[in-house]
Design a protein around this motif. Structure first.
Motif, PDB file in Angstrom:
ATOM      1  N   GLY A 195       5.884  12.671  -3.802  1.00 47.41           N
ATOM      2  CA  GLY A 195       5.436  12.708  -5.188  1.00 47.41           C
ATOM      3  C   GLY A 195       5.343  11.342  -5.849  1.00 47.41           C
ATOM      4  N   SER A 196       5.523  10.274  -5.059  1.00 54.23           N
ATOM      5  CA  SER A 196       5.500   8.932  -5.644  1.00 54.23           C
ATOM      6  C   SER A 196       4.073   8.499  -5.986  1.00 54.23           C
ATOM      7  CB  SER A 196       6.103   7.922  -4.666  1.00 54.23           C
ATOM      8  OG  SER A 196       5.292   7.818  -3.508  1.00 54.23           O
ATOM      9  N   TYR A 197       3.990   7.558  -6.871  1.00 59.52           N
ATOM     10  CA  TYR A 197       2.704   6.963  -7.246  1.00 59.52           C
ATOM     11  C   TYR A 197       2.913   5.466  -7.319  1.00 59.52           C
ATOM     12  CZ  TYR A 197      -1.447   5.641  -9.842  1.00 59.52           C
ATOM     13  OH  TYR A 197      -2.619   5.046 -10.225  1.00 59.52           O
ATOM     14  N   ASN A 198       2.224   4.719  -6.458  1.00 61.83           N
ATOM     15  CA  ASN A 198       2.398   3.268  -6.408  1.00 61.83           C
ATOM     16  C   ASN A 198       1.227   2.500  -6.990  1.00 61.83           C
ATOM     17  OD1 ASN A 198       4.885   3.472  -5.092  1.00 61.83           O
ATOM     18  ND2 ASN A 198       3.884   3.716  -3.129  1.00 61.83           N
ATOM     19  N   ASP A 231      -3.321   2.361  -7.919  1.00 62.39           N
ATOM     20  CA  ASP A 231      -4.638   2.856  -7.526  1.00 62.39           C
ATOM     21  C   ASP A 231      -5.433   1.911  -6.624  1.00 62.39           C
ATOM     22  OD1 ASP A 231      -5.167   0.923  -9.373  1.00 62.39           O
ATOM     23  OD2 ASP A 231      -6.200   2.222 -10.779  1.00 62.39           O
ATOM     24  N   THR A 232      -4.803   0.869  -6.089  1.00 60.85           N
ATOM     25  CA  THR A 232      -5.502   0.072  -5.084  1.00 60.85           C
ATOM     26  C   THR A 232      -5.323   0.769  -3.743  1.00 60.85           C
ATOM     27  OG1 THR A 232      -3.595  -1.313  -4.573  1.00 60.85           O
ATOM     28  CG2 THR A 232      -5.062  -2.089  -6.322  1.00 60.85           C
ATOM     29  N   LEU A 233      -6.237   0.527  -2.794  1.00 60.19           N
ATOM     30  CA  LEU A 233      -6.157   1.229  -1.510  1.00 60.19           C
ATOM     31  C   LEU A 233      -4.850   0.964  -0.784  1.00 60.19           C
ATOM     32  CD1 LEU A 233      -9.802   0.935  -0.168  1.00 60.19           C
ATOM     33  CD2 LEU A 233      -8.648   2.941  -1.073  1.00 60.19           C
ATOM     34  N   GLY A 234      -4.361  -0.260  -0.808  1.00 58.26           N
ATOM     35  CA  GLY A 234      -3.099  -0.578  -0.146  1.00 58.26           C
ATOM     36  C   GLY A 234      -1.931   0.148  -0.774  1.00 58.26           C
ATOM     37  N   ALA A 235      -1.894   0.197  -2.099  1.00 59.00           N
ATOM     38  CA  ALA A 235      -0.814   0.890  -2.795  1.00 59.00           C
ATOM     39  C   ALA A 235      -0.898   2.399  -2.577  1.00 59.00           C
ATOM     40  CB  ALA A 235      -0.862   0.576  -4.288  1.00 59.00           C
ATOM     41  N   MET A 236      -2.107   2.940  -2.559  1.00 63.08           N
ATOM     42  CA  MET A 236      -2.271   4.372  -2.331  1.00 63.08           C
ATOM     43  C   MET A 236      -1.878   4.756  -0.910  1.00 63.08           C
ATOM     44  SD  MET A 236      -5.794   4.958  -4.448  1.00 63.08           S
ATOM     45  CE  MET A 236      -6.034   6.645  -4.013  1.00 63.08           C
ATOM     46  N   GLU A 237      -2.112   3.866   0.039  1.00 61.80           N
ATOM     47  CA  GLU A 237      -1.753   4.128   1.430  1.00 61.80           C
ATOM     48  C   GLU A 237      -0.233   4.159   1.613  1.00 61.80           C
ATOM     49  OE1 GLU A 237      -2.654   5.106   5.278  1.00 61.80           O
ATOM     50  OE2 GLU A 237      -4.104   4.825   3.688  1.00 61.80           O
ATOM     51  N   ALA A 238       0.486   3.534   0.695  1.00 63.24           N
ATOM     52  CA  ALA A 238       1.952   3.442   0.798  1.00 63.24           C
ATOM     53  C   ALA A 238       2.661   4.520   0.000  1.00 63.24           C
ATOM     54  CB  ALA A 238       2.411   2.068   0.329  1.00 63.24           C
ATOM     55  N   GLN A 239       1.997   5.616  -0.285  1.00 67.77           N
ATOM     56  CA  GLN A 239       2.662   6.710  -0.980  1.00 67.77           C
ATOM     57  C   GLN A 239       2.409   8.021  -0.234  1.00 67.77           C
ATOM     58  OE1 GLN A 239       0.854   5.723  -4.665  1.00 67.77           O
ATOM     59  NE2 GLN A 239      -0.716   7.262  -4.545  1.00 67.77           N
ATOM     60  N   ALA A 240       3.250   8.976  -0.490  1.00 65.97           N
ATOM     61  CA  ALA A 240       3.137  10.263   0.192  1.00 65.97           C
ATOM     62  C   ALA A 240       1.783  10.910  -0.127  1.00 65.97           C
ATOM     63  CB  ALA A 240       4.271  11.169  -0.246  1.00 65.97           C
ATOM     64  N   PRO A 241       1.251  11.704   0.820  1.00 66.09           N
ATOM     65  CA  PRO A 241      -0.018  12.389   0.544  1.00 66.09           C
ATOM     66  C   PRO A 241       0.060  13.240  -0.717  1.00 66.09           C
ATOM     67  CG  PRO A 241       0.585  12.614   2.867  1.00 66.09           C
ATOM     68  CD  PRO A 241       1.763  11.982   2.156  1.00 66.09           C
ATOM     69  N   SER A 242      -0.992  13.178  -1.499  1.00 66.41           N
ATOM     70  CA  SER A 242      -1.067  13.955  -2.723  1.00 66.41           C
ATOM     71  C   SER A 242      -2.538  14.224  -2.996  1.00 66.41           C
ATOM     72  CB  SER A 242      -0.454  13.180  -3.901  1.00 66.41           C
ATOM     73  OG  SER A 242      -1.285  12.090  -4.246  1.00 66.41           O
ATOM     74  N   SER A 243      -2.822  14.860  -4.101  1.00 70.72           N
ATOM     75  CA  SER A 243      -4.215  15.119  -4.451  1.00 70.72           C
ATOM     76  C   SER A 243      -4.977  13.818  -4.709  1.00 70.72           C
ATOM     77  CB  SER A 243      -4.289  16.025  -5.673  1.00 70.72           C
ATOM     78  OG  SER A 243      -3.591  15.439  -6.756  1.00 70.72           O
ATOM     79  N   TYR A 244      -4.246  12.730  -5.004  1.00 71.34           N
ATOM     80  CA  TYR A 244      -4.876  11.439  -5.250  1.00 71.34           C
ATOM     81  C   TYR A 244      -5.124  10.649  -3.958  1.00 71.34           C
ATOM     82  CZ  TYR A 244      -3.422  12.412 -10.010  1.00 71.34           C
ATOM     83  OH  TYR A 244      -3.228  12.997 -11.218  1.00 71.34           O
ATOM     84  N   THR A 245      -4.290  10.894  -2.952  1.00 75.40           N
ATOM     85  CA  THR A 245      -4.356  10.053  -1.751  1.00 75.40           C
ATOM     86  C   THR A 245      -4.712  10.817  -0.479  1.00 75.40           C
ATOM     87  OG1 THR A 245      -2.022  10.377  -1.249  1.00 75.40           O
ATOM     88  CG2 THR A 245      -2.594   8.509  -2.664  1.00 75.40           C
ATOM     89  N   GLY A 246      -4.912  12.119  -0.554  1.00 75.06           N
ATOM     90  CA  GLY A 246      -5.180  12.923   0.620  1.00 75.06           C
ATOM     91  C   GLY A 246      -6.329  12.411   1.469  1.00 75.06           C
ATOM     92  N   PHE A 247      -7.363  11.856   0.844  1.00 72.60           N
ATOM     93  CA  PHE A 247      -8.517  11.369   1.597  1.00 72.60           C
ATOM     94  C   PHE A 247      -8.179  10.150   2.445  1.00 72.60           C
ATOM     95  CE2 PHE A 247      -8.524   8.836  -2.199  1.00 72.60           C
ATOM     96  CZ  PHE A 247      -9.005   7.598  -1.804  1.00 72.60           C
ATOM     97  N   LEU A 248      -7.094   9.442   2.132  1.00 74.00           N
ATOM     98  CA  LEU A 248      -6.692   8.264   2.912  1.00 74.00           C
ATOM     99  C   LEU A 248      -5.911   8.643   4.159  1.00 74.00           C
ATOM    100  CD1 LEU A 248      -5.533   5.894   0.059  1.00 74.00           C
ATOM    101  CD2 LEU A 248      -7.550   5.625   1.484  1.00 74.00           C
ATOM    102  N   GLN A 249      -5.115   9.696   4.089  1.00 71.48           N
ATOM    103  CA  GLN A 249      -4.262  10.061   5.215  1.00 71.48           C
ATOM    104  C   GLN A 249      -5.069  10.866   6.145  1.00 71.48           C
ATOM    105  OE1 GLN A 249      -2.810  10.206   2.011  1.00 71.48           O
ATOM    106  NE2 GLN A 249      -1.327   8.644   2.350  1.00 71.48           N
TER     107      GLN A 249
END
Length: 102
Positions: free
Chosen positions: A79-82, A84-102
């Motif tokens: 549930g973390s949020y680091n 909105d840059t790609l590197g920061a999004m890649e370093a957080q657990a999958p969520s509705s915001y980052t699912g497309f990266l994982q």
């Protein structure tokens, strides 16, 4: 950002960090204007330090660029949020915001 100007409280903070937790290993500090950039730069600095400590060459002009690279994982909190840059999004657990990266 402004190399010939300094904000006095930031300078004092940098000096305290270098004399305290950074004593013996840090020679400079980095300040950022937002959290996602801070996370991204911190990750890049950590990966660079890891690669130097383990003899991994990251310069693409070097011959051993084709060598084996260890898989590196970054811990995250559910549930973390680091940021909105790609590197920061890649370093957080999958969520509705980052699912497309994982």
């Amino acid at each position: 950002m402004f190399p010939k100007n300094v904000y006095e409280p930031a300078l004092e903070c940098a000096e305290l960090l270098l004399e305290g937790v950074g004593k013996g290993w840090a020679s400079q500090t980095y300040f950022s204007d937002d959290g996602s950039t801070t996370i991204e730069v911190a990750l890049k600095m950590a990966f660079r330090k890891f690669s130097l400590d383990h003899g991994i060459v990251l310069d693409s002009t070097e011959a051993n660029m084709t060598g084996k690279f260890p898989k590196v994982k970054v811990p995250d909190l559910k549930g973390s949020y680091n940021g909105d840059t790609l590197g920061a999004m890649e370093a957080q657990a999958p969520s509705s915001y980052t699912g497309f990266l994982q």
